[in-house]
Structures are given as C-alpha cells and as structure tokens.
Design a protein around this motif. Sequence first.
Motif, short mmCIF file in Angstrom:
data_model
loop_
_atom_site.label_atom_id
_atom_site.label_comp_id
_atom_site.label_asym_id
_atom_site.label_seq_id
_atom_site.Cartn_x
_atom_site.Cartn_y
_atom_site.Cartn_z
N UNK A 1 0.83 -1.20 0.00
CA UNK A 1 0.00 0.00 0.00
C UNK A 1 0.87 1.25 0.00
N UNK A 2 0.57 2.17 -0.87
CA UNK A 2 1.26 3.45 -0.91
C UNK A 2 0.55 4.46 -0.02
N UNK A 3 1.33 5.41 0.50
CA UNK A 3 0.71 6.51 1.22
C UNK A 3 0.08 7.46 0.21
N UNK A 4 -0.85 8.26 0.66
CA UNK A 4 -1.48 9.24 -0.23
C UNK A 4 -0.45 10.25 -0.72
N UNK A 5 0.50 10.60 0.12
CA UNK A 5 1.57 11.50 -0.31
C UNK A 5 2.34 10.92 -1.49
N UNK A 6 2.68 9.63 -1.41
CA UNK A 6 3.40 8.97 -2.51
C UNK A 6 2.55 8.93 -3.77
N UNK A 7 1.27 8.62 -3.62
CA UNK A 7 0.38 8.55 -4.78
C UNK A 7 0.31 9.88 -5.49
N UNK A 8 0.16 10.96 -4.72
CA UNK A 8 0.02 12.28 -5.33
C UNK A 8 1.32 12.77 -5.95
N UNK A 9 2.46 12.36 -5.38
CA UNK A 9 3.74 12.78 -5.93
C UNK A 9 4.11 11.99 -7.18
N UNK A 10 3.90 10.68 -7.13
CA UNK A 10 4.35 9.82 -8.24
C UNK A 10 3.37 9.81 -9.41
N UNK A 11 2.08 9.98 -9.12
CA UNK A 11 1.05 10.03 -10.16
C UNK A 11 1.13 8.83 -11.11
N UNK B 1 -4.63 10.26 4.78
CA UNK B 1 -3.97 9.38 5.75
C UNK B 1 -2.95 10.14 6.59
N UNK B 2 -2.96 11.47 6.49
CA UNK B 2 -2.07 12.30 7.30
C UNK B 2 -0.69 12.49 6.72
N UNK B 3 -0.36 11.80 5.61
CA UNK B 3 0.98 11.93 5.04
C UNK B 3 1.15 13.21 4.24
N UNK B 4 0.04 13.85 3.87
CA UNK B 4 0.09 15.05 3.04
C UNK B 4 -1.03 16.00 3.44
#
Length: 455
Positions: A12-22, A49-52
């Motif tokens: 599972x990726x963090x939401x921060x990673x998802x938004x950065x990596x796209x 999830x609090x990461x971003x």
Amino acid sequence: MLGVLVRRYSTRQSISEILQQKSLGKCDVSGWVRNARKQKENTFLDLTDGSSFTHLQVVLPSSLVPHDLKNHSALRVSGDLIASNHKGQEVELHAQEIKVINSCEEPYPLQPRKHFSLNFVRQFPCYKSKTNSISSILRIRNRLTQAIHQYFQDNGYIQIHTPILTSNDCEGGGEVFKITETKSKTKNNSEETNLEYFDKPVFLTVSGQLHLEAICNGISKVYNFNPAFRAEKGRTRRHLSEFWMVEAEMAFVEDIHVLMDGIEELIKNVTINFLKYQAEDLKSFAKSAKVEDRTEILRNMVSLGFHRITFTEACQMLSDAGQFDKVVDDFSREHELYLCKKLGGPVFVYNWPRSSKPFYMRTCQEDSDLVYCVDLLVPGVGELCGGSLREISATALESRVEGSELEWYIDMRRKGSAPTAGFGLGFERLIQWLIGAENIKDTIPFYRSSHECQL
C-alpha cells in the motif's frame, strides 16, 4: 555483501506517494474520510492518511456506498488512479472496491467543512490530528526535527542522550519536578513504609547542559535533542511544563560572536529546509488557523543577518522609547517584543548583568559585573534561545556554588578541560515563531502545563 532491503511488509502506498508519483493504473489505498459528497450517480470522498496536507479524491458509484460509511471512518479502497480534469487536483481514484474498516459513531466533535478554533480542537487530543491545522503542524514538527539533526550531523556534532533524571538544578531557579518516594508493603501486607528510591534529591531535568559540558571535556562538539521539564505555575501562551530542548556545546570557543554565528546558522538552515519541503503545510496551517501566512517573512529572515546589540545598548533603546520603566537587570516580554519590532527581526542581546544569570556563565573581561551571555529574541515570541561562554575558573565557580552536588563540575576545571560555549533552544517556541501559532500548546502533540495533563 550487503544488499538493499526490499519493503515487503506492505504494498500500500501513502497518499503523499500517490500524489507525488502520479502512477496511473491500479491503486490500493487506506485512509480516513475527511468529507463525503453524495450525488445521484456518484459519490465523492476526500480521503486522507495524514501523510500530506492534500487529500485524494475518491469517486465511486453512489449505489456502492457502504451503509456505514460516515465522515472520519477508516476505509480501504481499491480501484484505478486516473488523470483528473478537475481544478486543483491532477489525479483521482475511481473506486472498484471499498471497505469500511471502522465506522465513525456519532456524535463526533469535529465535523467537516466547519471552522473550529485551535482552542476548541485542543480539547480533543484523540481526534485533533484529523484536522488540517494540527496535521500540518505535526508534519512541520517532524521536518524541523529532522533538519535540526541533519544540521548537527553535517557539521561534526555528536548526539548525546543526556539523562532525564538528574541531581542537578542547572538553572538554579527552583522550578523543578522532584522525584518522590515510593511506598512498599511489608511481607504480611499489613503496613506500608516509605522508601526513598534515590539516596539524594533527584529531579526531572530542566536542561542537559551540565551533562553536555562533561562530555564536551573529551568530545569537542556535542548536542542533544531531549525533553525538559519546568514546574512553572504561569499559564501563558508560550510556556509548557514539558517541552523539547535543542542544546549544543562546543569546546575551544572563547568568542561570544562565534556562538551567535552558530545559533544563527542553525536557525537559518532548518528554516530553509522547512520552506523547501513543507511550504504547503505552512500555507495550509495559516489558512485553517486563520493566521498570517509567514512564507515571505521567513524567506526574508534567512536572507538577512540577525541584529546584535549589547544589553547596555538595548536598555538605552528602551529608555529612548519613553514608554518603559527603567530596566534593572532583565527584560519583560514587552521589552523583548519592542526590541524585535524596533529593529525589524530577530535580535541577539549579549553581555548581560551577572545578577540576572546562572552561575556557570563566564565573567566579561571588560566589566566584572557582566557575563558573556546571549539571548536571541524573535518577533511574536520573545526569548527563543539562550547561551553563553562557560566559566573556566574553578576558583570563580567555587565562590558562586554552595554545597557538594556540583563538585564534579568545578573539578573539571582543574583537570585539563577546555573553554566551552553552548546554547539551548526551545523547540516548541521555534515552531511557534516560524508558523505564527498564537499558543505554544498547539505546537506539541500532547501538551502539559499547570493543572493540565490530558491522556
């Protein structure tokens, strides 16, 4: 041969990673529902999830919305991450499967799309990390913590874990928490007797400075980043009973300006790091807390030198203002804030009267009534940091210290110790100043102050 460890515990990726990596395509994410907007065909969820500071928009057919899905519920969502044509977001998740891990029962104190003051949010320590303001502060706090360690590590300092329990009252102000006796039952459990755990008075530390000085007797550049405790009765917006201190000690330093250079360099370096990585959180906090966005103020601060004036010059400045009583040997907060406003930024005030400072500060050669001491004053907060050259004369220390608890400290001066200098910086005050928080209680995950200790 050592290889690179592969992360196997979770895909599972963090939401921060998802938004950065796209990375478009299949996506599996977990988080909390910040807000749900149900329409006839589709329902839109703001998932975090609090990461971003930014949420991930989840789109799902309204017919698939679980009956127990409510705001602040914990979810797991699987689907396709696609490019978004909505303003303000580059991607969105089209859900194919959604599971409510834990629904949020009503009543819940913090509802979506409503503004709550930080004073109100502070009453709910279990839930406050779901708010924009506090989650931004906690990410900023994390970034500043790492930046401080990075600065010291990059500049040859060794981190020292100084003790929390100590027999020394470093500052001598008496505002200490004493470790009390324990009670023990007899063998037949019929009586209780009081037993002293230690054979002398022991306190929660107010500072690790003296221990750093001891280590600095063999390692020339050391620092700590530890909790500290002050039994202060005042309930102000800039005092805590438990807080974190950044302290550093350097051997072979005999110029107060070298110490000021080090303090200024530390603060500017961590501010640059913070602005590089957490600028959006700074803006998010300002918006949610309804305070001034300090981005440009901080950028200007790191590009200019901090002001440096002597205590005598500061007193003359206050006298010329015509609105203060005569200063004797110390400043009030109003004095501190006036000096910052008058000079337009952070101000080092150095060479203070001995009568207002602790025993360990070195006497000025130019005037025996003064000590080589410096306080850094910053706008909106007042005193942020204090430091000094340390007294190198055993004879001088003997005349200032009564009792035997500090014999070891005095004896170091007789056994090859080098001249040292050091400082202590209040971490929560640093955060309060940088982000413009009105109350220092909001800069720490769980605050402790007089008559207040939730959880």
